[in-house]
Design an enzyme around this catalytic site. Structure first.
Site, mmCIF file in Angstrom:
data_model
loop_
_atom_site.group_PDB
_atom_site.id
_atom_site.type_symbol
_atom_site.label_atom_id
_atom_site.label_comp_id
_atom_site.label_asym_id
_atom_site.label_seq_id
_atom_site.Cartn_x
_atom_site.Cartn_y
_atom_site.Cartn_z
ATOM 1 N N GLU A 44 20.411 -0.168 -81.464
ATOM 2 C CA GLU A 44 18.988 -0.106 -81.833
ATOM 3 C C GLU A 44 18.461 -1.407 -82.429
ATOM 4 O O GLU A 44 17.603 -1.380 -83.304
ATOM 5 C CB GLU A 44 18.711 1.081 -82.777
ATOM 6 C CG GLU A 44 18.865 2.423 -82.079
ATOM 7 C CD GLU A 44 17.969 3.516 -82.653
ATOM 8 O OE1 GLU A 44 17.106 3.215 -83.486
ATOM 9 O OE2 GLU A 44 18.140 4.667 -82.230
ATOM 10 N N HIS A 267 20.941 5.588 -90.277
ATOM 11 C CA HIS A 267 22.341 5.952 -90.034
ATOM 12 C C HIS A 267 23.224 5.251 -91.062
ATOM 13 O O HIS A 267 22.851 4.199 -91.589
ATOM 14 C CB HIS A 267 22.787 5.490 -88.640
ATOM 15 C CG HIS A 267 22.234 6.309 -87.529
ATOM 16 N ND1 HIS A 267 23.019 7.053 -86.691
ATOM 17 C CD2 HIS A 267 20.961 6.518 -87.109
ATOM 18 C CE1 HIS A 267 22.259 7.670 -85.800
ATOM 19 N NE2 HIS A 267 21.005 7.355 -86.032
#
Lengths: 399, 399
Positions: A44, A267
């Site tokens: 990402e 995360h």
């Protein structure tokens, strides 16, 4: 004997959308420079500018790096390494959600698996980094067949490209819980082992979770059924030839970065210390899962793919029918217009404006439905192909 | 020592479009059953029904087969084998023409390379079958950058997946003349050798041509600059480990099938007899082209890809501008409509019908231009990525 420190993180760095992106990328860069890992696998990192910034910052301790480009937005995958990257390869998954699901956007990312090959004191490492399709609703997961196709293609890609490697390493956000069929399929079919399960020493979030309620960026409502959080980011590994890999230590971050008020990402990062040793005898079978269990897993995955196949076939059919209906309407209108031109219409002429609007509507539906039909035709092809490959593997396993 | 007979043909079996398709597929099946090759590599078998028919007919002499599905129409690739197929993998090229070039249609085929792995008396064969983007105009070949990306990806895929193979074999319609940069790139970067150039004995069309004026299905005007025809279908091979491969004999068909009035296809079939022998000493370097020459070839290919990259960037820019203009027009219309609703317009009202037509036109252009912009963004990404990979390879080669 060799000690390798690996860092893996889904950075959640979507331009304009992710909160405090630039600040977090800066933090990640600072930490990576301090900690001095051997290998950094990131997901990402959607903006190439963020990658370039990291590259400049990390040039000193990680002189080698690679950014994998794909799709409209990019794959978001990149690797930083202390060791020279000898070669790279990108494999884009054949299915990755739907272009019309704009709110999910996975389709535009061109989700892929990236491979970089490095050599450390004569040992060849095949390092894979990937990010699979997100799970938006666990109860009714419309993307499960696509994610399973991705897990299958990932496993196949690893199997076919790692034959000359000594050690295989996979890091990434797999968007699957540890007991999900996709993870079992991937592990069973490649023989990869889960660093969390194998670690001699663990430190971090309970159960190794990487999406935890304690992180200020996570969506608390989504994590309600999982009070501890969920584990969807992994480091997996295996030795292929005469080497043995052990996970000495596994760590995760636990919400906020140390001494900072902002976490690196939504995360948690996964950090593994691997110990690689040359073995006297070459290892035998590389499949971790026993064959009868593997048969069960492939059968289960195949059933799910078949469910997806039927859904895709229904969508292909209904979009095709819609396109035909729109074409029919257009033809009718053409006949009516020709009739009117020839002065054949008996009653009141149809109002011009409505007639035009209707025609445009029909053209719009025709184009849209044709596009959908083509897309679902491709989807059917790939699901069908995966299902057949799984059937072939089952046949071979059962023989 | 082992003798392997390989058959390769672009079957030109497009449903509803190819002339005398069913008759030719029947002829091809009959001939394959009679001739009893070891391995049959076919392209342009677009209809799965044709594949199934061939499979039924050839079940006796070629008990193993695989059909590669991809794209909207399919990859058209399939393999028939006398030996058990141990494993398969498909890699879809990231660039393959443009979806809006409907008259060319390559985009819809999902052009790919298929890999099947077989083992014959302990020797592992990696067999690749592929079909690259067609060349519609040699003077001004708009698809050259895409075909070069495909050739590069093909070479990379072969390099990464063939490391455990003993013998590598590639058959297919590469849509490139023998001296074209793409072929030189593929051969240089993989070390594959051209069966035609290496053959001890040759029989068939002059210069090994596979698209010849003598064939009743070929377009004579396209072949005007090449009175002998052109050679675009290949069988390439190399040995990787301690084996040696020689091409004993190469044959092509020469227009009409023997004793028939109709050729098998518009392409000629290529048939090679290979001789595989275990070598005492393991072969050294596998690159056929000397490194300085390879540098030249990669540089040449990179230049062409860079030209394509600039063209794609221009198209991305102009489609983006078009989308913006359409959006602007729509906004203007919305303002005008709101003004009219609020009774603010001074002069004559704009005729309703034209106003609606204009709005629909703007919406249509907006959607189309946005789609184009997304597509060309992907194209730029992949061309850029390939160019960078080539740059990295050049750097490594020059070091």
């Amino acid at each position: 004997a060799l000690r390798l420190r690996v860092f893996d993180l889904n950075c959640w760095a979507i331009r304009y959308l992710s909160k405090r992106r630039q600040e977090r990328i800066r933090l990640i860069g600072d930490m990576l420079r301090q900690e001095d890992f051997d290998l950094v696998l990131l997901q990402e990192v959607w903006s190439e500018q963020d990658y370039s910034d990291l590259k400049v910052k990390l040039g000193g301790c990680y002189p080698f790096s690679h950014y994998f480009r794909s799709g409209v937005i990019g794959s978001g995958l990149c690797v930083f390494s202390r060791f020279r990257i000898l070669d790279t390869l990108l494999y884009q998954y054949s299915l990755n959600g739907y272009p019309y699901m704009l709110q999910h956007g996975d389709w535009f990312c061109g989700k892929s698996v990236g491979l970089v090959i490095i050599r450390i004191s004569g040992i060849i490492f095949n390092i894979y980094v990937t990010h699979l399709h997100a799970e938006y609703c666990r109860e009714k997961d419309a993307y499960l067949p696509h994610r399973l196709v991705q897990a299958w293609e990932l496993a196949q890609f690893i199997r076919h490209t790692s034959k000359a490697a000594d050690v295989v390493l996979l890091g990434g956000d797999l968007n699957m819980h540890p007991e999900d069929v996709g993870i079992r399929l991937l592990r069973g079919w490649t023989g990869l082992r889960d660093a969390f399960a194998e670690a001699a020493h663990f430190e971090g979030c309970e159960d190794g979770c990487t999406l935890v309620p304690n992180n200020c960026f996570t969506d608390k409502s989504e994590l309600l059924p999982f009070p501890l959080g969920i584990r969807i980011d992994y480091i997996l590994y295996k030795a292929i030839s005469s080497f043995m890999v052990k996970c000495e230590e596994l760590k995760t971050t636990t919400g906020a970065a140390p001494g900072m008020d902002v976490p690196f990402s939504d995360h948690e990062a996964v950090m593994a210390t691997l110990h690689i040793q040359r073995q006297r005898q070459a290892a035998g079978a590389t499949l971790a899962t026993a064959e009868p269990m593997l048969v069960d897993v492939v059968t289960e995955a195949r059933t799910e793919v078949a469910v997806g196949l039927r859904a895709a076939q229904r969508q292909r059919y209904s979009s095709g029918r819609m396109a035909l209906l729109a074409l029919l309407l257009l033809l009718l209108q053409a006949v009516a217009a020709l009739g009117a031109l020839a002065g054949l219409d008996a009653g009141q002429p149809f109002p011009k404006l409505s007639f035009c609007l209707l025609a445009f509507l029909a053209i719009g539906i025709l184009l849209l439905a044709t596009g959908l039909h083509l897309f679902h035709t491709m989807e059917v092809k790939m699901l069908h192909s995966t299902e057949e490959q799984m059937r072939m593997v089952l046949q071979t396993l059962q023989e």
